[in-house]
Write a protein that holds these residues in place. Structure first.
Motif, PDB file in Angstrom:
ATOM      1  N   ARG A 275       0.828  -1.210   0.000  1.00 49.74           N
ATOM      2  CA  ARG A 275       0.000   0.000   0.000  1.00 49.74           C
ATOM      3  C   ARG A 275       0.862   1.260   0.000  1.00 49.74           C
ATOM      4  O   ARG A 275       0.503   2.274  -0.619  1.00 49.74           O
ATOM      5  CB  ARG A 275      -0.962  -0.014   1.192  1.00 49.74           C
TER       6      ARG A 275
ATOM      7  N   GLY B 297       3.297  10.151 -10.080  1.00 52.19           N
ATOM      8  CA  GLY B 297       2.556  10.602 -11.260  1.00 52.19           C
ATOM      9  C   GLY B 297       3.198  10.047 -12.513  1.00 52.19           C
ATOM     10  O   GLY B 297       3.274   8.836 -12.713  1.00 52.19           O
TER      11      GLY B 297
ATOM     12  N   GLY C 127       1.919   1.761  -3.441  1.00 51.08           N
ATOM     13  CA  GLY C 127       0.838   2.357  -4.212  1.00 51.08           C
ATOM     14  C   GLY C 127       0.783   3.866  -4.026  1.00 51.08           C
ATOM     15  O   GLY C 127       0.612   4.620  -4.999  1.00 51.08           O
ATOM     16  N   ARG C 128       0.929   4.317  -2.777  1.00 51.41           N
ATOM     17  CA  ARG C 128       0.919   5.764  -2.522  1.00 51.41           C
ATOM     18  C   ARG C 128       2.138   6.435  -3.167  1.00 51.41           C
ATOM     19  O   ARG C 128       2.043   7.577  -3.648  1.00 51.41           O
ATOM     20  CB  ARG C 128       0.906   6.036  -1.011  1.00 51.41           C
TER      21      ARG C 128
ATOM     22  N   ARG D 283       3.681   5.404  -5.958  1.00 57.45           N
ATOM     23  CA  ARG D 283       3.415   5.508  -7.401  1.00 57.45           C
ATOM     24  C   ARG D 283       2.475   6.676  -7.700  1.00 57.45           C
ATOM     25  O   ARG D 283       2.654   7.422  -8.665  1.00 57.45           O
ATOM     26  CB  ARG D 283       2.790   4.208  -7.918  1.00 57.45           C
ATOM     27  N   GLU D 284       1.448   6.813  -6.856  1.00 54.21           N
ATOM     28  CA  GLU D 284       0.483   7.908  -7.047  1.00 54.21           C
ATOM     29  C   GLU D 284       1.170   9.266  -6.909  1.00 54.21           C
ATOM     30  O   GLU D 284       0.890  10.195  -7.669  1.00 54.21           O
ATOM     31  CB  GLU D 284      -0.638   7.775  -6.030  1.00 54.21           C
ATOM     32  N   ALA D 285       2.087   9.379  -5.939  1.00 48.52           N
ATOM     33  CA  ALA D 285       2.791  10.650  -5.728  1.00 48.52           C
ATOM     34  C   ALA D 285       3.735  10.954  -6.887  1.00 48.52           C
ATOM     35  O   ALA D 285       3.928  12.123  -7.246  1.00 48.52           O
ATOM     36  CB  ALA D 285       3.571  10.592  -4.417  1.00 48.52           C
TER      37      ALA D 285
END
Length: 505
Positions: A135, A145, A138-139, A141-143
């Protein structure tokens, strides 16, 4: 999963990593010339080295804070920075660094900064911890972009960082772990010899007790006057993997080998808490070298730092005189003594050019022992570190704070106005009575006593390792001055103020 079953996955990972690394030249060609180009820097300050060897370093996981100087990259108006750590870093510490930025409001910079923590203070490396948390990945990867405008800045690049890069689809500005053997104690000595750099008498690629005994006996046979030798683990860190052997009262002839064997359990180990049995287990695991201890009228420990960029350009970055306690790194003076700094830079350049041909990328250092014999300085290459080290973050702070540049012709660093700047830096400003001082206390003491960096004159004091202060009574410091004497005077003043700081009742 067995090793055989895992090998195809490892081959796939290596291939994927090589493909990612091949994108670095085009990425840097796009973002380096344009300071307004969007980019994301993922800072992974993982101490991915043998944890048993590194365990002697007080407050080890706080050494992840040494790369907080990278926050200065937020001076680039469209840069975003993601900083990972084992434990959350106090907002007071983050605020301390952001207020060092000149020309950029701290609020603007903070909005472009993402701090992610594992909430894990175990002895595993940071990169291992990140990979064990889907998790969090995942955060992350999201950060990030768009991974096409991102790269990873790591303390070192091991197989763990390689796995992380592949999982994220982001390249690393650092040396491929497939080449890390070049930076081991054995590989470094061999490469320095190949480059034409003088090294002390020694033996590489030792794998057990019998190898060590034979190597020590061979050194003594070649030099009957030899008084000391050093046994070094191939993957030691900051001198923590070293052990001294003394030849006092050593017998001659056939009695020498059994005498050496009997004395090995009494080696003087630099790593606190390590036993001979533990040290020997590490020799069997990672290999070791033995080399003659070098003596002279006066002895120094300089180093030269280089960088190889994604285009293969080899650049001299800095020289330092290391401050050692025994064989353990304590701090450094920049630049190295003017008597020999250009000499060691040229010797290190021989190694750098060879490393460039081998495909090495990023920052690295070549360490020397320099001996004065009469009026002549003799330089012996002793170590090659294919990673960021204790001299990296203070130099980056000088560069970021002043906007100046290193001049390899003179060996000096100059501000944009052409003024030379020097520093004294340490990772080991430590005292029992510092314990209990919080980051906020340190900031308060600094403000009350003017222990800050003044951008108008490009002089002053910057702290790091602040998170280690309260629990371990330890912090780091970089003191920048217009002369070596001024830099050291700032350091001594800071120590005096901290030593007399009163805790409120």
């Amino acid at each position: 999963m067995t090793r055989q079953q895992n090998e195809p996955l490892l081959r796939d990972e290596k291939a994927a990593f090589a493909k990612l690394q091949s994108t670095l030249p085009s990425l840097f060609d796009k973002i380096i010339p344009d300071r307004t180009a969007p980019r994301t820097i993922v800072v992974v300050p993982s101490i991915s080295v043998d944890q048993d060897v590194a365990s002697g370093i007080v407050g080890l996981h706080h050494y992840e804070e040494r790369m907080l100087g990278m926050l200065m990259l937020l001076r680039l108006p469209r840069a975003r920075l993601i900083y990972l750590s084992s434990q959350p870093i106090a907002e007071t510490i983050i605020d301390y660094y952001l207020h060092l930025l000149q020309g950029v409001p701290a609020q603007h910079a903070r909005a472009r900064l993402t701090m992610l923590a594992c909430f894990d203070s175990s002895t595993r490396s940071l990169s291992e911890k990140i990979l064990a948390r889907p998790r969090l990945l995942g955060r992350l990867r999201e950060a990030i972009g768009d991974p096409g405008t991102a790269y990873i800045a790591a303390y070192t690049v091991s197989a763990w960082e390689r796995s992380l890069a592949v999982r994220l689809g982001v390249p690393i500005y650092g040396c491929d772990p497939a080449l890390q053997a070049l930076g081991s104690k054995s590989g470094g000595r061999q490469l320095m010899r190949e480059a034409g750099v003088t090294v002390s008498d020694g033996v590489e690629d030792l794998n057990d007790e019998a190898d060590i005994v034979a190597a020590l006996a061979a050194l003594k046979a070649r030099n009957p006057n030899l008084r000391r030798a050093v046994v070094k683990l191939n993957e030691g860190l900051s001198g923590e993997g070293n052990a001294a052997f003394h030849f006092d009262e050593a017998p001659a002839g056939d009695a020498l080998t059994p005498w050496i064997r009997s004395r090995l359990p009494h080696l003087t180990l630099e790593a606190g808490g390590m036993t001979w049995d533990g040290f020997l287990a590490k020799v069997q695991q990672m290999g070791a070298i033995v080399e003659a201890f070098i003596d002279g009228d006066e002895k120094r420990s300089p180093s030269a730092q280089f960088n190889i960029d994604p285009f293969g350009y080899v650049e001299a970055v800095s020289t330092h005189d290391q401050v050692l306690h025994g064989q353990v790194f304590q701090g450094c003076r920049f630049p190295a003594d003017e008597i020999y700094r250009l000499q060691i830079q040229e010797e290190a350049a021989k190694v750098a050019r060879l490393l460039g041909q081998r495909g090495v990328l990023g920052r690295f250092a070549v360490d020397f022992v320099s001996i004065r014999r009469g009026k002549t300085w003799c330089h012996y290459g002793i170590e090659l570190n294919l990673r960021k080290g204790g001299t990296t973050h203070p130099f980056l702070m000088l560069q970021f704070l002043t906007g100046g540049a290193y001049d390899p012709v003179s060996g000096l660093f100059r501000t944009p106005a052409g003024q030379p700047r020097f520093y004294y830096a340490s990772d080991n400003l430590e005292a029992p009575h510092y314990k209990g001082l919080t980051p906020s206390d340190l900031v308060d003491i600094a403000v009350l006593n003017g222990l800050h960096y003044d951008g108008t004159v490009h002089e002053g004091v910057v702290f790091h390792l602040i998170g280690a202060l309260s629990e371990f009574g330890k912090l780091g410091i970089v003191c920048v001055g217009a002369s070596p004497e001024r830099a050291e005077a700032l350091y001594l003043r800071a120590v005096e103020i901290l030593d007399h700081a009163q805790m409120p009742e």
